[in-house]
Design an enzyme around this catalytic site. Structure first.
Site, short mmCIF file in Angstrom:
data_model
loop_
_atom_site.label_atom_id
_atom_site.label_comp_id
_atom_site.label_asym_id
_atom_site.label_seq_id
_atom_site.Cartn_x
_atom_site.Cartn_y
_atom_site.Cartn_z
N ILE A 180 -7.29 -0.09 -15.06
CA ILE A 180 -6.19 -0.47 -14.60
C ILE A 180 -5.17 -1.16 -15.66
CG2 ILE A 180 -6.79 -2.66 -13.40
CD1 ILE A 180 -5.27 -1.82 -10.84
N ASN A 237 -10.52 -14.28 -7.91
CA ASN A 237 -11.25 -15.28 -7.02
C ASN A 237 -10.29 -16.23 -6.81
OD1 ASN A 237 -11.54 -17.36 -8.96
ND2 ASN A 237 -12.95 -15.74 -10.02
N ASP A 288 -10.91 -8.64 -13.21
CA ASP A 288 -10.14 -9.91 -13.50
C ASP A 288 -10.51 -10.27 -14.94
OD1 ASP A 288 -9.09 -12.20 -12.95
OD2 ASP A 288 -10.91 -13.22 -11.68
N SER A 325 -12.88 -5.98 -3.94
CA SER A 325 -14.06 -6.32 -3.26
C SER A 325 -15.18 -5.44 -3.25
CB SER A 325 -13.87 -6.62 -1.57
OG SER A 325 -13.37 -7.86 -1.60
N GLY A 361 -16.95 -4.51 -6.05
CA GLY A 361 -17.59 -4.80 -7.11
C GLY A 361 -18.57 -5.90 -6.86
N1 AR6 Z 1 -9.97 -1.03 -13.98
C1 AR6 Z 1 -10.37 -0.57 -12.88
N2 AR6 Z 1 -11.29 -1.06 -12.14
C2 AR6 Z 1 -12.06 -1.61 -12.69
C3 AR6 Z 1 -11.95 -2.08 -14.00
C4 AR6 Z 1 -10.81 -1.64 -14.71
N3 AR6 Z 1 -10.49 -2.32 -15.89
N4 AR6 Z 1 -13.21 -3.03 -13.99
C5 AR6 Z 1 -13.90 -2.75 -13.09
N5 AR6 Z 1 -13.44 -2.10 -12.15
P1 AR6 Z 1 -14.82 -6.35 -9.25
P2 AR6 Z 1 -14.54 -7.74 -6.69
C6 AR6 Z 1 -13.89 -1.97 -10.94
O1 AR6 Z 1 -15.95 -7.12 -9.36
O2 AR6 Z 1 -15.50 -6.85 -6.11
C7 AR6 Z 1 -14.61 -11.22 -10.48
O3 AR6 Z 1 -15.61 -11.91 -11.40
C8 AR6 Z 1 -15.18 -2.06 -10.59
O4 AR6 Z 1 -15.95 -1.11 -10.94
O5 AR6 Z 1 -13.69 -6.49 -10.36
O6 AR6 Z 1 -13.09 -7.99 -5.77
C9 AR6 Z 1 -13.68 -12.13 -9.73
O7 AR6 Z 1 -13.33 -13.11 -10.60
C10 AR6 Z 1 -15.56 -2.28 -8.90
O8 AR6 Z 1 -15.24 -0.86 -8.37
O9 AR6 Z 1 -13.75 -7.27 -8.20
C11 AR6 Z 1 -14.26 -12.45 -8.72
O10 AR6 Z 1 -15.06 -13.45 -8.93
C12 AR6 Z 1 -13.89 -2.90 -8.61
O11 AR6 Z 1 -13.21 -2.64 -9.80
C13 AR6 Z 1 -15.06 -11.11 -8.32
O12 AR6 Z 1 -15.19 -10.57 -9.46
C14 AR6 Z 1 -13.73 -4.18 -8.17
O13 AR6 Z 1 -14.98 -4.93 -8.82
C15 AR6 Z 1 -14.08 -10.21 -7.30
O14 AR6 Z 1 -15.00 -9.14 -7.02
#
Ligand code: AR6
Length: 176
Positions: free
Chosen positions: A15, A28, A38, A121, A123
């Site tokens: 992204i 978060n 993030d 959410s 991940g």
């Molecule tokens: N581009 C697109 N998607 C991605 C990328 C990227 N560069 N990197 C990861 N994903 P998550 P959450 C996917 O954990 O569940 C953070 O520490 C990833 O594979 O990023 O909302 C924040 O600070 C997954 O399918 O977000 C919060 O503490 C999806 O993005 C917490 O994680 C979301 O995963 C939020 O958790």
């Protein structure tokens, strides 16, 4: 495909590379950075994003806040906070809906026409993707009923598996 008057694209990719008006961050409550999307956004976007995040003094789950995109190729980052799955007394679904809906509302206020979302959410926050994708659809559909600004929403998935799950869900929808 279209949902109401909005063109929807389902993409596989990173992204942070999206050349759109705004990308959405799965943040978060502190808005001070973390791992996953993030981490990638703050790493590639540079310190100006964090400077503006600090000024927001956090963000409640389901709400959204906007900052510059720093060094990223988009114009804005909209930071939203999805629910940690199972932690919200049965409110997970509403909170995830709100994260998408409020991000779109904020985008509209800023005249944003093209926007890219990660899968919020699913991940670190463990939301089951098959349930999450229905909520993504419902939030866009609801928003599209009053939308006059947003032209294109990209749903950007990082893995082949998640990309396929989204494709399968959206391919099965009746065309309107
Ligand atoms: N581009 C697109 N998607 C991605 C990328 C990227 N560069 N990197 C990861 N994903 P998550 P959450 C996917 O954990 O569940 C953070 O520490 C990833 O594979 O990023 O909302 C924040 O600070 C997954 O399918 O977000 C919060 O503490 C999806 O993005 C917490 O994680 C979301 O995963 C939020 O958790």
């Amino acid at each position: 495909m279209k949902i109401g008057n909005i063109e929807i694209q389902i993409k596989k990719g990173d992204i942070t590379e999206e050349k759109v008006d705004a990308i959405v961050n799965a943040a978060n409550n502190s808005l001070l950075g973390g791992g996953g999307v993030d981490g990638a956004i703050h790493r590639k976007g540079g310190p100006r994003i964090l400077e503006q995040c600090i000024k927001h003094r956090g963000c409640p789950t389901g709400e959204a806040r906007i900052t510059t995109a720093g060094d990223l190729p988009c114009r804005y980052v909209i930071h939203t906070v999805g629910p940690i799955y199972g932690n919200n007394n049965g409110m997970d679904e509403i909170l995830l809906f709100n994260a998408y809906f409020n991000s779109l509302k904020l985008a509209q206020e800023y005249g944003i026409k093209t926007i890219s979302f990660p899968s919020i959410s699913i991940g670190a926050y463990s939301y089951p993707i098959h349930d999450a994708v229905k909520i993504v659809y419902n939030a866009i559909k609801e928003f599209s009923k009053t939308n006059e600004i947003i032209e294109e929403i990209n749903l950007v998935l990082y893995s082949d598996e998640n990309h396929q799950i989204y494709r399968d869900f959206f391919d099965k929808l009746p065309q309107n």
